[in-house]
Design an enzyme around this catalytic site. Structure first.
Site, PDB file in Angstrom:
ATOM      1  N   ASP A  33      60.652  19.990   1.927  1.00 29.59           N
ATOM      2  CA  ASP A  33      60.508  21.436   2.037  1.00 29.59           C
ATOM      3  C   ASP A  33      59.296  21.888   1.218  1.00 29.59           C
ATOM      4  O   ASP A  33      59.092  21.441   0.091  1.00 29.59           O
ATOM      5  CB  ASP A  33      61.775  22.135   1.547  1.00 29.59           C
ATOM      6  CG  ASP A  33      61.841  23.587   1.989  1.00 29.59           C
ATOM      7  OD1 ASP A  33      62.719  23.935   2.803  1.00 29.59           O
ATOM      8  OD2 ASP A  33      60.984  24.397   1.526  1.00 29.59           O
ATOM      9  N   ASN A  89      71.626  26.816   7.159  1.00 30.21           N
ATOM     10  CA  ASN A  89      71.581  28.268   7.240  1.00 30.21           C
ATOM     11  C   ASN A  89      71.567  28.655   8.722  1.00 30.21           C
ATOM     12  O   ASN A  89      70.801  28.095   9.508  1.00 30.21           O
ATOM     13  CB  ASN A  89      70.333  28.802   6.538  1.00 30.21           C
ATOM     14  CG  ASN A  89      70.379  28.584   5.038  1.00 30.21           C
ATOM     15  OD1 ASN A  89      71.449  28.606   4.426  1.00 30.21           O
ATOM     16  ND2 ASN A  89      69.227  28.356   4.425  1.00 30.21           N
ATOM     17  N   GLY A  95      70.838  33.508   6.428  1.00 28.16           N
ATOM     18  CA  GLY A  95      69.554  33.338   5.739  1.00 28.16           C
ATOM     19  C   GLY A  95      68.596  32.414   6.453  1.00 28.16           C
ATOM     20  O   GLY A  95      67.625  31.937   5.856  1.00 28.16           O
ATOM     21  N   GLN A  96      68.825  32.169   7.753  1.00 28.29           N
ATOM     22  CA  GLN A  96      67.921  31.290   8.495  1.00 28.29           C
ATOM     23  C   GLN A  96      66.603  31.997   8.770  1.00 28.29           C
ATOM     24  O   GLN A  96      66.586  33.123   9.275  1.00 28.29           O
ATOM     25  CB  GLN A  96      68.576  30.859   9.821  1.00 28.29           C
ATOM     26  CG  GLN A  96      67.737  29.875  10.606  1.00 28.29           C
ATOM     27  CD  GLN A  96      68.450  29.379  11.864  1.00 28.29           C
ATOM     28  OE1 GLN A  96      69.563  29.802  12.172  1.00 28.29           O
ATOM     29  NE2 GLN A  96      67.803  28.491  12.586  1.00 28.29           N
ATOM     30  N   HIS A 102      67.975  23.085  11.326  1.00 25.63           N
ATOM     31  CA  HIS A 102      67.565  22.143  10.279  1.00 25.63           C
ATOM     32  C   HIS A 102      68.646  22.017   9.227  1.00 25.63           C
ATOM     33  O   HIS A 102      69.344  22.974   8.914  1.00 25.63           O
ATOM     34  CB  HIS A 102      66.238  22.585   9.636  1.00 25.63           C
ATOM     35  CG  HIS A 102      66.188  24.023   9.238  1.00 25.63           C
ATOM     36  ND1 HIS A 102      65.988  25.048  10.134  1.00 25.63           N
ATOM     37  CD2 HIS A 102      66.326  24.610   8.022  1.00 25.63           C
ATOM     38  CE1 HIS A 102      65.981  26.201   9.492  1.00 25.63           C
ATOM     39  NE2 HIS A 102      66.191  25.960   8.212  1.00 25.63           N
ATOM     40  N   LEU A 103      68.755  20.819   8.702  1.00 27.86           N
ATOM     41  CA  LEU A 103      69.687  20.529   7.616  1.00 27.86           C
ATOM     42  C   LEU A 103      68.876  20.439   6.329  1.00 27.86           C
ATOM     43  O   LEU A 103      67.914  19.676   6.247  1.00 27.86           O
ATOM     44  CB  LEU A 103      70.393  19.188   7.842  1.00 27.86           C
ATOM     45  CG  LEU A 103      71.491  19.084   8.907  1.00 27.86           C
ATOM     46  CD1 LEU A 103      70.970  19.382  10.299  1.00 27.86           C
ATOM     47  CD2 LEU A 103      72.136  17.710   8.863  1.00 27.86           C
ATOM     48  N   HIS A 104      69.256  21.241   5.346  1.00 27.86           N
ATOM     49  CA  HIS A 104      68.632  21.136   4.026  1.00 27.86           C
ATOM     50  C   HIS A 104      69.395  20.087   3.222  1.00 27.86           C
ATOM     51  O   HIS A 104      70.622  20.191   3.075  1.00 27.86           O
ATOM     52  CB  HIS A 104      68.745  22.450   3.248  1.00 27.86           C
ATOM     53  CG  HIS A 104      68.001  23.618   3.800  1.00 27.86           C
ATOM     54  ND1 HIS A 104      66.810  24.063   3.258  1.00 27.86           N
ATOM     55  CD2 HIS A 104      68.286  24.474   4.804  1.00 27.86           C
ATOM     56  CE1 HIS A 104      66.394  25.137   3.909  1.00 27.86           C
ATOM     57  NE2 HIS A 104      67.277  25.411   4.858  1.00 27.86           N
TER      58      HIS A 104
HETATM   59  P1  AMP Z   1      65.829  28.431   6.411  1.00 28.75           P
HETATM   60  O1  AMP Z   1      65.558  29.577   5.488  1.00 28.75           O
HETATM   61  O2  AMP Z   1      67.180  27.818   6.265  1.00 28.75           O
HETATM   62  O3  AMP Z   1      65.485  28.767   7.837  1.00 28.75           O
HETATM   63  O4  AMP Z   1      64.859  27.272   5.931  1.00 28.75           O
HETATM   64  C1  AMP Z   1      63.540  27.163   6.343  1.00 28.75           C
HETATM   65  C2  AMP Z   1      62.884  26.287   5.326  1.00 28.75           C
HETATM   66  O5  AMP Z   1      61.674  25.810   5.864  1.00 28.75           O
HETATM   67  C3  AMP Z   1      62.542  26.989   4.021  1.00 28.75           C
HETATM   68  O6  AMP Z   1      63.209  26.346   2.952  1.00 28.75           O
HETATM   69  C4  AMP Z   1      61.035  26.855   3.924  1.00 28.75           C
HETATM   70  O7  AMP Z   1      60.584  26.635   2.614  1.00 28.75           O
HETATM   71  C5  AMP Z   1      60.775  25.669   4.808  1.00 28.75           C
HETATM   72  N1  AMP Z   1      59.444  25.624   5.388  1.00 28.75           N
HETATM   73  C6  AMP Z   1      58.787  26.604   6.035  1.00 28.75           C
HETATM   74  N2  AMP Z   1      57.576  26.180   6.442  1.00 28.75           N
HETATM   75  C7  AMP Z   1      57.489  24.882   6.054  1.00 28.75           C
HETATM   76  C8  AMP Z   1      56.483  23.875   6.187  1.00 28.75           C
HETATM   77  N3  AMP Z   1      55.317  24.127   6.798  1.00 28.75           N
HETATM   78  N4  AMP Z   1      56.709  22.664   5.663  1.00 28.75           N
HETATM   79  C9  AMP Z   1      57.883  22.398   5.029  1.00 28.75           C
HETATM   80  N5  AMP Z   1      58.876  23.294   4.887  1.00 28.75           N
HETATM   81  C10 AMP Z   1      58.684  24.517   5.385  1.00 28.75           C
END
Ligand code: AMP
Length: 116
Positions: A33, A89, A95-96, A102-104
């Site tokens: 991330d 999310n 909070g998406q 995607h899985l964090h």
């Molecule tokens: P969400 O808020 O659950 O949709 O998570 C999206 C995630 O994508 C966030 O934690 C961002 O920091 C991450 N993110 C956005 N753009 C990028 C990128 N170019 N490379 C890596 N992570 C990213």
């Protein structure tokens, strides 16, 4: 949350923008991330641009299993032997911010509960 399926994650899959990719196979890709919320913060995504957990169906059963097993392996490879948190999310209230499921994987510190 954007309604389009074309996201920054599609560009990462196609190598149109850089990312720190830690795992890839025919179905999934995992990368760090860009705004880490923990010492280890890795995203696992399908290459198929499914928008959110709301949009999966029973036909995605094998893919979702694959993503979970991929997350398990990526966490092992990252050395998260003491545990970690897996987060999906979902939608605005969840909070998406990126409309590509995607899985964090969050680890390397003690997580707190409840999350914000
Ligand atoms: P969400 O808020 O659950 O949709 O998570 C999206 C995630 O994508 C966030 O934690 C961002 O920091 C991450 N993110 C956005 N753009 C990028 C990128 N170019 N490379 C890596 N992570 C990213």
């Amino acid at each position: 949350m954007s309604e389009t399926t074309e996201t920054i994650f599609s560009k990462i899959i196609r190598r149109e923008i850089p990312a720190d990719i830690v795992y890839e196979d025919e179905l999934a890709i995992a990368f760090k991330d860009v705004h880490p919320q923990a010492p280890v913060h890795i995203l696992v995504i399908p290459k198929q641009p499914i928008k959110s957990l709301v949009d999966i169906t029973s036909g995605d059963r094998d893919l979702m299993s694959h993503l979970l097993l991929t997350a398990q392996q990526v966490a092992i490879n990252a050395g998260l032997n003491n545990g970690y948190r897996l987060v999906i999310n979902t939608g605005n209230d969840g909070g998406q911010t990126v409309s590509h499921i995607h899985l964090h994987i969050l680890g390397g510190r003690q997580m707190t509960w409840p999350p914000g």
